[in-house]
Design an enzyme around this catalytic site. Structure first.
Site, PDB file in Angstrom:
ATOM      1  CB  ILE A  83      -1.496   9.053 -38.425  1.00 44.59           C
ATOM      2  CG1 ILE A  83      -0.707   9.167 -37.118  1.00 44.59           C
ATOM      3  CG2 ILE A  83      -2.954   8.686 -38.147  1.00 44.59           C
ATOM      4  CD1 ILE A  83      -0.805   7.985 -36.154  1.00 44.59           C
ATOM      5  CB  ALA A 106       1.586  -3.158 -43.154  1.00 44.63           C
ATOM      6  CB  ALA A 107       1.278  -7.840 -46.837  1.00 47.82           C
ATOM      7  N   GLY A 108       3.801  -6.056 -47.503  1.00 46.24           N
ATOM      8  CA  GLY A 108       5.134  -5.878 -48.100  1.00 46.24           C
ATOM      9  C   GLY A 108       6.129  -5.367 -47.071  1.00 46.24           C
ATOM     10  CG  ASP A 109       5.415  -1.695 -45.215  1.00 45.89           C
ATOM     11  OD1 ASP A 109       6.113  -1.450 -46.217  1.00 45.89           O
ATOM     12  OD2 ASP A 109       4.407  -1.033 -44.910  1.00 45.89           O
TER      13      ASP A 109
HETATM   14  O1  RIB Z   1       2.737  -0.044 -46.836  1.00 45.22           O
HETATM   15  C1  RIB Z   1       1.639   0.449 -46.121  1.00 45.22           C
HETATM   16  C2  RIB Z   1       1.875   1.867 -45.714  1.00 45.22           C
HETATM   17  O2  RIB Z   1       1.938   2.690 -46.859  1.00 45.22           O
HETATM   18  C3  RIB Z   1       0.784   2.469 -44.876  1.00 45.22           C
HETATM   19  O3  RIB Z   1       0.960   2.250 -43.499  1.00 45.22           O
HETATM   20  C4  RIB Z   1       0.793   3.937 -45.272  1.00 45.22           C
HETATM   21  O4  RIB Z   1       1.158   4.792 -44.247  1.00 45.22           O
HETATM   22  C5  RIB Z   1       1.742   4.031 -46.462  1.00 45.22           C
HETATM   23  O5  RIB Z   1       2.958   4.521 -46.092  1.00 45.22           O
END
Ligand code: RIB
Length: 302
Positions: free
Chosen positions: A12, A248-251
């Site tokens: 979270i 979260a752009a990389g994710d």
């Molecule tokens: O890449 C972003 C994420 O990094 C966030 O959501 C945070 O939880 C960390 O894991």
């Protein structure tokens, strides 16, 4: 369509906006506190599912309200949660500050994420076995990641490692990675090559290929992304958008790549799709709150 299995973290995110990042010893008044589902693993799993991917996730949450919220979020987004267990400890938490330039700084308290061990990978092996593409990050224990990569390769799977947050990795772990998706800073840490120019990026990437990585896609922020394997390289410019939060752009970029590969798209098509998804992600605040659907991507006008 090929199936994807994400092995990784669920957090979270406790997010506060600031004008500028705090200096050492400084207290700042921020604004707009928000609690958002996050964690690099869960972000990637949700990104994939929203883009139409068939996703299993292996991971752990704590027996608390945050854990319940994360499980609900995954279920609501059609991620299979059969391989997520609830542990008698705290759920992972990330403290995030986002500044007026849309940049962030993140500190993670891993909680249940650090209970994902080799035994749990063995227990969840069916999720790997029934998938074609296995995606990992570095927010669970390194020994587990090394083991999961080895098992995945033994089972003939295509492996993607998003090496974030970056640390030096053992050659034995790297050798089982098919696709590595670092940003420039992560590539510098992994390769030991100082990056000051485009030639340095190629040199650092080649170092990783010598260690056994088959291919890399290096994300270069607002500049674009670069694909490199032993024979060729491809550069893709990023889409210019108004960024409000890069979290979260990389994710989402890695998640989008996995979905594109699951649909047998070419490297060029996959990079274009992932660039669109990354651009849409930075236009909204938060981690999973900012991840686009396939419909959003199809409607995206550049
Ligand atoms: O890449 C972003 C994420 O990094 C966030 O959501 C945070 O939880 C960390 O894991």
């Amino acid at each position: 369509m090929k199936k994807i299995c994400v092995i990784g973290s669920l957090n979270i995110d406790l997010v506060v906006k600031v004008d500028n990042m705090p200096k050492k010893g400084q207290t700042l008044i921020g604004s707009d506190f928000n609690e958002v589902p996050g964690g690099k693993g869960a972000n990637q799993a949700v990104a994939m599912a929203r883009l139409g991917g068939a996703v299993n996730m292996i991971g752990k949450v704590g027996a608390d309200g945050f854990g319940v919220r994360l499980m609900e979020q995954l279920k609501n987004n059609n991620v299979n949660t059969n391989y997520i267990s609830v542990e008698e400890c705290a759920t992972g938490v990330a403290m995030i500050t986002v500044d007026k330039n849309a940049d962030n700084s993140i500190v993670v308290a891993p909680g249940a994420n650090f209970k994902v061990d080799k035994e749990y990978i063995d227990k969840s092996i069916e999720a790997i076995n029934c998938s074609d593409i296995i995606v990992l990050q570095l927010e669970t224990p390194l020994e587990t990641i090394k083991y999961a990569l080895k098992k995945s390769k033994e089972l003939g799977k295509y492996t993607i490692l998003n090496p974030a947050p970056a640390v030096k990795l053992e050659d034995e772990l790297i050798a089982n990675v098919d696709l590595l998706t670092p940003n420039e800073t992560e590539l510098e840490i992994l390769s030991g090559v100082e990056i000051k120019s485009d030639e340095d990026i190629e040199k650092a990437a080649k170092t990783m290929i010598e260690k056994g990585v088959k291919e890399l896609i290096v994300t270069l922020g607002s500049k674009g992304s670069l694909y490199i394997n032993k024979d060729r390289s491809i550069f893709k410019k990023s889409y210019k958008v108004n960024a409000v939060d890069t979290t979260a752009a990389g994710d989402s970029y890695t998640g989008a790549l996995a979905v594109a590969f699951a649909e047998n798209k070419s490297i060029e098509e996959a990079m274009d799709f992932a660039s669109r998804v990354g651009a849409l992600t930075v236009m909204k605040e938060g981690a999973q709150s900012s991840l686009p659907t396939l419909e959003d991507v199809l409607k995206f006008e550049v």
